[in-house]
Motif scaffolding. Sequence first.
Motif, PDB file in Angstrom:
ATOM      1  N   GLN A 133       0.802  -1.217   0.000  1.00 49.61           N
ATOM      2  CA  GLN A 133       0.000   0.000   0.000  1.00 49.61           C
ATOM      3  C   GLN A 133       0.841   1.275   0.000  1.00 49.61           C
ATOM      4  O   GLN A 133       0.293   2.369   0.073  1.00 49.61           O
ATOM      5  CB  GLN A 133      -0.937   0.014   1.222  1.00 49.61           C
ATOM      6  N   VAL A 134       2.166   1.126  -0.061  1.00 48.94           N
ATOM      7  CA  VAL A 134       3.031   2.307  -0.034  1.00 48.94           C
ATOM      8  C   VAL A 134       3.858   2.374  -1.316  1.00 48.94           C
ATOM      9  O   VAL A 134       3.929   1.404  -2.091  1.00 48.94           O
ATOM     10  CB  VAL A 134       3.965   2.299   1.201  1.00 48.94           C
ATOM     11  N   SER A 135       4.482   3.498  -1.542  1.00 47.85           N
ATOM     12  CA  SER A 135       5.249   3.720  -2.764  1.00 47.85           C
ATOM     13  C   SER A 135       6.605   3.022  -2.697  1.00 47.85           C
ATOM     14  O   SER A 135       7.044   2.552  -1.636  1.00 47.85           O
ATOM     15  CB  SER A 135       5.464   5.218  -2.979  1.00 47.85           C
ATOM     16  N   GLY A 136       7.288   2.988  -3.840  1.00 48.83           N
ATOM     17  CA  GLY A 136       8.620   2.401  -3.881  1.00 48.83           C
ATOM     18  C   GLY A 136       9.595   3.120  -2.979  1.00 48.83           C
ATOM     19  O   GLY A 136      10.431   2.497  -2.310  1.00 48.83           O
ATOM     20  N   GLY A 137       9.500   4.446  -2.936  1.00 46.77           N
ATOM     21  CA  GLY A 137      10.383   5.208  -2.054  1.00 46.77           C
ATOM     22  C   GLY A 137      10.122   4.910  -0.596  1.00 46.77           C
ATOM     23  O   GLY A 137      11.054   4.831   0.217  1.00 46.77           O
ATOM     24  N   GLU A 138       8.847   4.728  -0.241  1.00 46.77           N
ATOM     25  CA  GLU A 138       8.505   4.405   1.151  1.00 46.77           C
ATOM     26  C   GLU A 138       8.953   2.994   1.508  1.00 46.77           C
ATOM     27  O   GLU A 138       9.376   2.736   2.644  1.00 46.77           O
ATOM     28  CB  GLU A 138       7.010   4.589   1.356  1.00 46.77           C
ATOM     29  N   LYS A 139       8.883   2.068   0.564  1.00 45.86           N
ATOM     30  CA  LYS A 139       9.422   0.723   0.811  1.00 45.86           C
ATOM     31  C   LYS A 139      10.929   0.786   1.040  1.00 45.86           C
ATOM     32  O   LYS A 139      11.457   0.122   1.937  1.00 45.86           O
ATOM     33  CB  LYS A 139       9.115  -0.183  -0.375  1.00 45.86           C
ATOM     34  N   GLN A 140      11.619   1.563   0.213  1.00 45.36           N
ATOM     35  CA  GLN A 140      13.062   1.685   0.361  1.00 45.36           C
ATOM     36  C   GLN A 140      13.420   2.265   1.718  1.00 45.36           C
ATOM     37  O   GLN A 140      14.326   1.780   2.398  1.00 45.36           O
ATOM     38  CB  GLN A 140      13.628   2.571  -0.762  1.00 45.36           C
ATOM     39  N   ARG A 141      12.699   3.283   2.140  1.00 46.01           N
ATOM     40  CA  ARG A 141      12.993   3.912   3.430  1.00 46.01           C
ATOM     41  C   ARG A 141      12.634   2.994   4.596  1.00 46.01           C
ATOM     42  O   ARG A 141      13.294   3.006   5.634  1.00 46.01           O
ATOM     43  CB  ARG A 141      12.261   5.255   3.532  1.00 46.01           C
ATOM     44  N   THR A 142      11.587   2.170   4.406  1.00 48.61           N
ATOM     45  CA  THR A 142      11.255   1.175   5.443  1.00 48.61           C
ATOM     46  C   THR A 142      12.373   0.151   5.577  1.00 48.61           C
ATOM     47  O   THR A 142      12.761  -0.232   6.692  1.00 48.61           O
ATOM     48  CB  THR A 142       9.934   0.461   5.095  1.00 48.61           C
ATOM     49  N   ALA A 143      12.902  -0.304   4.432  1.00 48.86           N
ATOM     50  CA  ALA A 143      14.007  -1.268   4.466  1.00 48.86           C
ATOM     51  C   ALA A 143      15.234  -0.671   5.139  1.00 48.86           C
ATOM     52  O   ALA A 143      15.934  -1.352   5.910  1.00 48.86           O
ATOM     53  CB  ALA A 143      14.342  -1.717   3.044  1.00 48.86           C
ATOM     54  N   ILE A 144      15.512   0.598   4.880  1.00 52.08           N
ATOM     55  CA  ILE A 144      16.654   1.261   5.514  1.00 52.08           C
ATOM     56  C   ILE A 144      16.410   1.416   7.011  1.00 52.08           C
ATOM     57  O   ILE A 144      17.304   1.158   7.831  1.00 52.08           O
ATOM     58  CB  ILE A 144      16.911   2.623   4.860  1.00 52.08           C
ATOM     59  N   ALA A 145      15.192   1.840   7.385  1.00 55.27           N
ATOM     60  CA  ALA A 145      14.869   2.003   8.807  1.00 55.27           C
ATOM     61  C   ALA A 145      15.023   0.686   9.558  1.00 55.27           C
ATOM     62  O   ALA A 145      15.561   0.640  10.673  1.00 55.27           O
ATOM     63  CB  ALA A 145      13.449   2.540   8.953  1.00 55.27           C
ATOM     64  N   ARG A 146      14.542  -0.395   8.961  1.00 57.38           N
ATOM     65  CA  ARG A 146      14.675  -1.707   9.603  1.00 57.38           C
ATOM     66  C   ARG A 146      16.136  -2.109   9.733  1.00 57.38           C
ATOM     67  O   ARG A 146      16.559  -2.674  10.746  1.00 57.38           O
ATOM     68  CB  ARG A 146      13.901  -2.757   8.796  1.00 57.38           C
TER      69      ARG A 146
END
Length: 329
Positions: A133-146
């Motif tokens: 439900q989120v954009s590619g940029g938000e997925k990338q930032r989630t992966a970095i945050a994790r």
Amino acid sequence: MLEARKLSKSFADVTAVKNLSLTLESGRIMALVGASGSGKSTLLNLLAGFADADVGEVRLNNKRVPGPSEVLVPGHADIRLVHQEYQLMPNVSVRENITYALRFFEKSYRDFRVDELLRLCRLTDVQDRVPRQVSGGEKQRTAIARAIADKPAVLLLDEPFSHLDLPNRIIVRDLLFDLVREQHTSCLFVTHDATDALSIADTLGILRDGRLVQIGPPVLVYRQPVTAYAARMTGPVNVLKAKYLPLLGLPEPDQPDALVCLRPEQLQLDEPGEGGRIRAVFFKGGYSEVEVELSRYVCLRVLTTRDNLRAGDPIGIRLVSDEIWWLKG
């Protein structure tokens, strides 16, 4: 400090990484630029402890990083690798994806740290959504945050900008810059496009066929590339034989078949010259990139803010920089 010492890795008859050494200092950003098949992803797996080197070793703070054949669970506790595919858990929220990396910490600290990461990575507004439900940029930032949730010493990223549109590229680029400054995390990322690497990296390396052909400060690598490959991998460039320099009003060179490098910003459009003709004009927003044919064999790129240029117009070029960089090949 992360250090690779003479790493080599082959698959069957293909050498992916060959005799490669580098050092990533604490709290710094290193970018490695190379074409597809240059060994970027293999190198990241070696540095992260997910692949065994045939020769050489990886050391973190002067302690050897073991390969997967030596440990029960591959990887290193202080090194995190973010893959191109993000590898998020698809059926739980952004917040839960980040929280999972902190599952062994006390709840009070876990909640505090997740809130901090959501703010830092600009994910607060989408924290309750699942990855689809989120954009590619938000997925990338989630992966970095994790990846940085438990404050590892080193963050490795595989093509962090490759799937992102321009606004998200800028957000992720700024995020990496802020991470190093605020979280004191060292960062190394690989990419095939030097545009973002030049802007935030402290050190820039050029990979070709598993070899590190050049490494140094981005300004130095950009202005003084050692080969035509390094020049082309770091941005728009004119690579031509020295025998054509007289077309720019320069004297005959002693080595006519040697290659020279001229960046577009070193050239300037002039009054119509002998034989010069505009081949194409590419509008880039704040400027235009103009291709100018000086002869049958020489076509140079020039950057300009002029907006009255058309293909086919006669034009001249003059060199506005005294620096001509000679290449090895």
